[in-house]
Enzyme design. Structure first.
Site, PDB file in Angstrom:
ATOM      1  N   CYS A   6       0.856  -1.197   0.000  1.00 18.92           N
ATOM      2  CA  CYS A   6       0.000   0.000   0.000  1.00 18.92           C
ATOM      3  C   CYS A   6       0.890   1.245   0.000  1.00 18.92           C
ATOM      4  CB  CYS A   6      -0.919  -0.002   1.225  1.00 18.92           C
ATOM      5  SG  CYS A   6      -1.754   1.577   1.473  1.00 18.92           S
ATOM      6  N   ASN A  89     -12.862  10.419  -0.867  1.00 17.49           N
ATOM      7  CA  ASN A  89     -13.475   9.585  -1.896  1.00 17.49           C
ATOM      8  C   ASN A  89     -13.559   8.159  -1.367  1.00 17.49           C
ATOM      9  OD1 ASN A  89     -13.542  11.767  -3.728  1.00 17.49           O
ATOM     10  ND2 ASN A  89     -11.406  11.408  -4.280  1.00 17.49           N
ATOM     11  N   GLY A  95     -14.905   7.385  -6.628  1.00 16.44           N
ATOM     12  CA  GLY A  95     -13.684   7.792  -7.321  1.00 16.44           C
ATOM     13  C   GLY A  95     -12.416   7.553  -6.528  1.00 16.44           C
ATOM     14  N   HIS A 100      -6.382   3.305   0.740  1.00 17.95           N
ATOM     15  CA  HIS A 100      -6.010   3.569   2.141  1.00 17.95           C
ATOM     16  C   HIS A 100      -6.731   4.867   2.495  1.00 17.95           C
ATOM     17  CE1 HIS A 100      -2.668   3.727   5.432  1.00 17.95           C
ATOM     18  NE2 HIS A 100      -3.452   4.798   5.627  1.00 17.95           N
ATOM     19  N   HIS A 102      -8.042   8.269   3.204  1.00 15.90           N
ATOM     20  CA  HIS A 102      -7.347   9.558   3.166  1.00 15.90           C
ATOM     21  C   HIS A 102      -8.352  10.672   2.957  1.00 15.90           C
ATOM     22  CE1 HIS A 102      -7.449   8.012  -0.985  1.00 15.90           C
ATOM     23  NE2 HIS A 102      -7.552   9.271  -1.383  1.00 15.90           N
ATOM     24  N   HIS A 104      -8.629  14.620   1.508  1.00 14.00           N
ATOM     25  CA  HIS A 104      -8.005  15.706   0.757  1.00 14.00           C
ATOM     26  C   HIS A 104      -8.372  17.021   1.441  1.00 14.00           C
ATOM     27  CE1 HIS A 104      -7.301  13.274  -3.013  1.00 14.00           C
ATOM     28  NE2 HIS A 104      -8.286  12.561  -2.498  1.00 14.00           N
TER      29      HIS A 104
HETATM   30  P1  AMP Z   1      -8.153   9.353  -4.462  1.00 19.88           P
HETATM   31  O1  AMP Z   1      -8.712   9.498  -5.842  1.00 19.88           O
HETATM   32  O2  AMP Z   1      -9.016  10.030  -3.430  1.00 19.88           O
HETATM   33  O3  AMP Z   1      -7.839   7.920  -4.114  1.00 19.88           O
HETATM   34  O4  AMP Z   1      -6.839  10.206  -4.486  1.00 19.88           O
HETATM   35  C1  AMP Z   1      -5.555   9.714  -4.276  1.00 19.88           C
HETATM   36  C2  AMP Z   1      -4.639  10.919  -4.276  1.00 19.88           C
HETATM   37  O5  AMP Z   1      -3.361  10.505  -3.851  1.00 19.88           O
HETATM   38  C3  AMP Z   1      -4.481  11.603  -5.634  1.00 19.88           C
HETATM   39  O6  AMP Z   1      -4.845  12.976  -5.507  1.00 19.88           O
HETATM   40  C4  AMP Z   1      -2.998  11.433  -5.945  1.00 19.88           C
HETATM   41  O7  AMP Z   1      -2.447  12.546  -6.626  1.00 19.88           O
HETATM   42  C5  AMP Z   1      -2.407  11.253  -4.554  1.00 19.88           C
HETATM   43  N1  AMP Z   1      -1.150  10.504  -4.520  1.00 19.88           N
HETATM   44  C6  AMP Z   1      -0.898   9.293  -5.069  1.00 19.88           C
HETATM   45  N2  AMP Z   1       0.356   8.906  -4.816  1.00 19.88           N
HETATM   46  C7  AMP Z   1       0.933   9.901  -4.084  1.00 19.88           C
HETATM   47  C8  AMP Z   1       2.226  10.096  -3.511  1.00 19.88           C
HETATM   48  N3  AMP Z   1       3.209   9.193  -3.641  1.00 19.88           N
HETATM   49  N4  AMP Z   1       2.454  11.238  -2.831  1.00 19.88           N
HETATM   50  C9  AMP Z   1       1.491  12.171  -2.704  1.00 19.88           C
HETATM   51  N5  AMP Z   1       0.236  12.029  -3.196  1.00 19.88           N
HETATM   52  C10 AMP Z   1      -0.044  10.921  -3.894  1.00 19.88           C
HETATM   53 ZN    ZN Z   2      -2.265   1.385   3.697  1.00 24.29          ZN
END
Ligand code: AMP
Ligand code: ZN
Length: 116
Positions: A6, A89, A95, A100, A102, A104
């Site tokens: 992950c 999301n 989307g 994992h 998170h 935004h």
């Molecule tokens: P989601 O569509 O809510 O799953 O968004 C995942 C977010 O994680 C996206 O905005 C990506 O740009 C961001 N993301 C993915 N990999 C990384 C990373 N290594 N460092 C920082 N942000 C990331």
């Molecule tokens: Zn994780």
């Protein structure tokens, strides 16, 4: 629980570098690698929860703490007054790309109000 493949667990463990802006025992906040606004942070619990669907009553204090940290970060980054958006999301239709949990934190410009 940590999942070795992950990407956000690996960020939480420091195995993948990130532009960290806040960290404590339970959480880490870092800059989104593909920012959609002047302020775009990703805030995650360090434990691997797949999405909001995985949150149990046991995790709720951690998620409450996470929202408090987001509020403070919004203030520190100067968007508290101008306004900002917190998005999590969830699942396919939501989307969600990274599996994992998170949140935004988006701000620093007028955000498109459209949903979906
Ligand atoms: P989601 O569509 O809510 O799953 O968004 C995942 C977010 O994680 C996206 O905005 C990506 O740009 C961001 N993301 C993915 N990999 C990384 C990373 N290594 N460092 C920082 N942000 C990331
Ligand atoms: Zn994780």
């Amino acid at each position: 629980m940590q999942i070795s493949d992950c990407i956000f667990c690996q960020i939480a463990q420091g195995k993948i570098p990130s532009e960290t802006v806040y960290e404590d025992d339970g959480l880490i906040a870092f800059k989104d690698i593909n920012p959609l606004a002047p302020v775009h942070l990703v805030v995650i619990p360090k434990i691997h929860l797949r999405s909001l669907n995985d949150v149990t009553p046991e995790n709720e204090p951690l998620i409450g703490h996470l929202l408090g940290v987001i509020r403070r970060l919004a203030e520190e980054l100067g968007v508290a007054e101008s306004g900002y958006r917190v998005v999590t999301n969830t699942g396919t239709d939501g989307g969600q790309v990274v599996g994992h949990l998170h949140f935004h934190l988006l701000g620093g410009q007028a955000l498109n109000a459209r949903i979906g």
